[in-house]
Design a protein around this motif. Sequence first.
Motif, mmCIF file in Angstrom:
data_model
loop_
_atom_site.group_PDB
_atom_site.id
_atom_site.type_symbol
_atom_site.label_atom_id
_atom_site.label_comp_id
_atom_site.label_asym_id
_atom_site.label_seq_id
_atom_site.Cartn_x
_atom_site.Cartn_y
_atom_site.Cartn_z
ATOM 1 N N LEU A 1 39.422 23.696 43.340
ATOM 2 C CA LEU A 1 39.678 24.865 42.640
ATOM 3 C C LEU A 1 39.311 25.991 43.191
ATOM 4 C CD1 LEU A 1 39.049 23.688 39.137
ATOM 5 C CD2 LEU A 1 41.374 24.296 39.818
ATOM 6 N N MET A 2 39.272 27.900 42.809
ATOM 7 C CA MET A 2 38.916 28.483 43.177
ATOM 8 C C MET A 2 38.689 28.711 45.187
ATOM 9 S SD MET A 2 36.743 29.941 40.685
ATOM 10 C CE MET A 2 35.722 31.071 40.785
ATOM 11 N N PRO A 3 39.776 28.407 45.603
ATOM 12 C CA PRO A 3 39.207 28.514 46.886
ATOM 13 C C PRO A 3 38.388 29.277 47.456
ATOM 14 C CG PRO A 3 41.730 28.096 46.928
ATOM 15 C CD PRO A 3 40.865 28.364 45.073
ATOM 16 N N ARG A 4 38.253 30.543 46.884
ATOM 17 C CA ARG A 4 38.033 31.869 48.043
ATOM 18 C C ARG A 4 36.824 31.954 47.443
ATOM 19 N NH1 ARG A 4 42.693 36.216 47.435
ATOM 20 N NH2 ARG A 4 41.769 37.558 48.696
ATOM 21 N N GLN A 5 36.245 31.534 46.440
ATOM 22 C CA GLN A 5 34.794 31.883 46.254
ATOM 23 C C GLN A 5 33.742 30.644 46.313
ATOM 24 O OE1 GLN A 5 37.588 32.367 44.248
ATOM 25 N NE2 GLN A 5 37.546 34.981 44.450
ATOM 26 N N LEU A 6 34.646 29.476 46.215
ATOM 27 C CA LEU A 6 33.427 27.738 46.019
ATOM 28 C C LEU A 6 33.367 27.684 46.681
ATOM 29 C CD1 LEU A 6 33.795 27.837 42.428
ATOM 30 C CD2 LEU A 6 32.617 28.788 43.270
ATOM 31 N N ASP A 7 32.536 26.662 47.388
ATOM 32 C CA ASP A 7 32.599 25.799 48.513
ATOM 33 C C ASP A 7 33.428 23.947 47.544
ATOM 34 O OD1 ASP A 7 30.277 25.014 47.212
ATOM 35 O OD2 ASP A 7 29.017 24.820 48.726
ATOM 36 N N GLU A 8 33.777 23.241 48.409
ATOM 37 C CA GLU A 8 33.737 22.051 47.792
ATOM 38 C C GLU A 8 32.914 21.043 46.793
ATOM 39 O OE1 GLU A 8 35.072 17.741 50.382
ATOM 40 O OE2 GLU A 8 35.597 20.492 51.008
ATOM 41 N N ALA A 9 31.712 21.208 47.121
ATOM 42 C CA ALA A 9 31.169 20.613 46.276
ATOM 43 C C ALA A 9 30.407 21.320 44.928
ATOM 44 C CB ALA A 9 29.099 20.411 46.714
ATOM 45 N N GLY A 10 30.962 22.630 44.884
ATOM 46 C CA GLY A 10 31.183 23.488 43.641
ATOM 47 C C GLY A 10 32.007 23.621 42.790
ATOM 48 N N ALA A 11 33.043 23.431 43.811
ATOM 49 C CA ALA A 11 34.227 23.823 42.828
ATOM 50 C C ALA A 11 34.525 22.290 42.121
ATOM 51 C CB ALA A 11 35.662 23.579 44.012
ATOM 52 N N ALA A 12 34.125 20.875 42.523
ATOM 53 C CA ALA A 12 34.022 19.766 42.278
ATOM 54 C C ALA A 12 33.223 19.662 40.778
ATOM 55 C CB ALA A 12 33.647 18.657 43.133
ATOM 56 N N ILE A 13 32.720 20.129 40.733
ATOM 57 C CA ILE A 13 31.868 20.559 39.689
ATOM 58 C C ILE A 13 32.451 20.919 38.472
ATOM 59 C CG2 ILE A 13 29.618 21.811 38.214
ATOM 60 C CD1 ILE A 13 28.065 18.833 39.777
ATOM 61 N N LEU A 14 33.139 22.785 39.558
ATOM 62 C CA LEU A 14 33.535 23.068 38.082
ATOM 63 C C LEU A 14 34.912 22.193 37.136
ATOM 64 C CD1 LEU A 14 34.653 25.533 36.920
ATOM 65 C CD2 LEU A 14 35.768 26.579 38.738
#
Lengths: 125, 831
Positions: free
Chosen positions: B179-192
């Motif tokens: 998710l949000m590939p332009r703003q978040l890294d993989e781990a952050g996106a996984a939490i979201l």
Amino acid sequence: MTTKLEMYKTADNSKITTWFKAAPVSALPENGGACIKYKDLQIAIYNFSRRNEWYACQNLCPHKMQMALSRGMIGSEGDEPKVACPFHKKTFSLRSGQNLNGDCAAIATYPVKVEEGYVYVGFED
Amino acid sequence: MTRIVVIGNGMVGYKFCEKLRASAPASDFKVTVFGEEPWPAYDRVHLSAYFSGATADDLLLAPRSWYEEKDIDLRTNELIVAIDRDQKTVRSHTGVETSYDKLVLATGSGAFVPPVNGVEKKGVFVYRSLEDLDAIIDFGKKNAKSAAVMGGGLLGLEAAKAVMDMGLDTHVIEFAPRLMPRQLDEAGAAILKAKLEALGIAIHLSKNTKQITGNGKLTGLDFADGSRLAVDMLVISAGIRPRDELAKGCGLSTAPRGGVVVNEFLQSREDKDIFAIGEVASYQEMVYGLVAPGYEMASQVANQLCGKEVRPFLGFDMSTKLKLIGVDVASFGDPFGEAEPSTSIVYENKTRGIYKRINVARDGKRLLGGVLVGDAAAYGILLQMIQNKMPLPPDPEDLILGARGGKEPVGAGVESLPDEAQICSCENVTKGAISNLIERDGISKVDEIKSCTGAGTGCGGCIPMVNDLLKQQLKAMGKQVKNVLCEHFDFSRQELLDLVKVKKIKTYDELLNRVGKGDGCEVCKPAVASILASTWNELIVKQDSIQDTNDRYLANIQKGGTYSVVPRIPGGEITPEKLIVIGEVAKKYKLYTKVTGGQRIDLFGARVDQLPDIWEELIHAGFESGHAYGKSLRTVKSCVGSTWCRYGVQDAVSFAIQVEERYRGLRSPHKLKGAVSGCIRECAEAQSKDFGIIATEKGWNLYVCGNGGSKPQHAKLLVTDVDSATCLKYIDRFLMFYIRTAEPLTRTATWLNKLEGGLDYLRDVVVNDSLEIGEELEREMAFMIQTYACEWKEVVNNPELRAKFRHFVNDTNGDPTVSFQEMRGQKIPAS
């Protein structure tokens, strides 16, 4: 109908001819009021025990002609003792009878004395 | 007079007009603005608010009258179709030509629709304008149970929130593996992702949509990996495409990925009299799809035209913080730490759904960027550290981990910022400007700062910082900001409630003696009475002279000075036997009867001395007080629900009765109303209540802070598909939090409107327990429930209390001035 405003006239302390024995002190709640009947008049009496003062005024609120002031909450604005009508919260000075938060007619006030456990209200007739 | 034509009346176009008119007299520039939409510029950033009840008018940046006042010729509903650079004119779709000296392109962008077969099918929408939203709402209400959103970026997730608010099963489809590939890294996106899934949103990653299936109307999506998804509706929000067709048509260069090519003064390459600002501009092949850079461009061009010296536009920081479906997400500076050699510090807590990452320069002296998910409180200060190149504390991890081992966090307060630090990037307001306002002009409210400087009026992301700054500054000046009750108490209601609790004060007189002054009044007496009742739940008539008259006589005073009587009829359900009792009591005491809006029966025209007798009979028949006279729970209205109704999906009546009996007698800052509907048809009108419960197939949706009355407001969706116990738990917390924090006589709707952080904050407190007071609130509510007693029952059985119900203390008659007349076979007060 006896809710006529002109029936109520502020009593002049120097012209009191009648001290009406209204009720025992115990009939009046502390820091609150009750209504008494004198002839065709309805008079609100307040036991302002916090200030150790007694007040009386007409029970009729001149704003919407409701017999309700005795059921109002009392308090102070600065040093001025006042009552708030339960209907629309018009406040009146218990000393002068003036409306403090609007331009309603003033209410009539009457002197009160307490003797031997009884509350007396003074009238000119 | 220079003639300026602005094409596009969006957020950036509007900002340009505002800045231009603020910087030069109206006589210098004749301004004509063309907007293709029917309404003036509105707040596109908060578009999803439209789904939770905001109207088009609420979203307007300025009403039409503003344009008139500023002498701006606003032409809505007019699409410009061509620019003639030689003649210096623009032509609208109606053929009207308008001349310009300077032309500003602020056409913004449209939704990017990927080339997928079947996008023309019925049920496929884009998420961009109010008209799109109207179409989505209309279709979603009638034809859909589920919806997919194509796009897992910032805009896509906004759209997902909107369809979720409509009560649809929500799917998000993203081409990238996160998710949000332009703003978040993989781990952050996984939490979201985990957080959104917990809210019931299905997330599908790495999905390349091949085909939209269905015969005329879509029925589902086919993906390149062979999988499929059946949905009733598709909302495309996969990115933006600059609206540069006009520029192309008149020979201006556009960038390969769209957008009018501009220099650092936002001028087109071929024509210095044509500017492009906002999302239609491409500076060094970059389109800035956020509002802050667009505003910066608008100010810059306005200043240039006024002949002011300007800073060239050399790109813009794309840091962003937002709340996505209740989850805080921030991405700032260089979020991935790729621009220069750096080391990352990462904190991850999967249980609480928090991820924080900061990228620190190799030399350990500067912060470069980072990502925050789940808790973005540090965003403001971290961004400031980057922008002002502030030195890092010796242990940079303190910045995201906070104070540990009793240490204060280092350098993490707003006080450490330099005066030139930019607090609001949308409006370019510095810390110094705000500090000056507070210090020199004596400003002490956030709203005043907003209206004086514009800070916080764009994306709103800086409001927490403005708040902190205000508090810190006022504290430094030795001032206290206060919302005092009245002249007798220098405290807010919330502070008084705390004092009552901590000092264990049980009477008004004691409170006035200990922390107040004077003799009280009609404002503080009932407010304190309410606080005492909400804290100790003692019989209110014990202190009758501090109660407002309705609470003093446990009935509602009506015209003429008589009272009305309302027995509780929980959920509106009543047996024929009890109905007969009400009828007989009304007949005996000659009372006017009317069914109320809250599904119960009101008996009017009782003299004060009749009240105890009436109640004695009602209580004998099993009734109890309905608290119609109190600032307290009134009714929990219900529809008939699944027991009888062929549409019902849950037993609304049983739940309404349970809820009403749980909160009966609960005293609060203002009256409280609830309702339970047995299905989505919402016959109980739950969305107009302080708390409204609507049945779903899976459980209940809980709405809060609705209001009828003179300023109606729809309740907001707090949680979806919860079971009965969870629903009650959240109502417990919600009501107690409201009781604790609201000002006197403030309904929940107004309270929420004033609550800093709004619904998201409320949800954080009630559902996510962000203040960690959830259990405490539940305990307090449990106490109220346990100590409930019917006030009328106590009065009826207590001769001393009964004796207070008389009109004259020296005469046993009732009020002789009370008189009635007849209307339609019943009595009403004489006029």
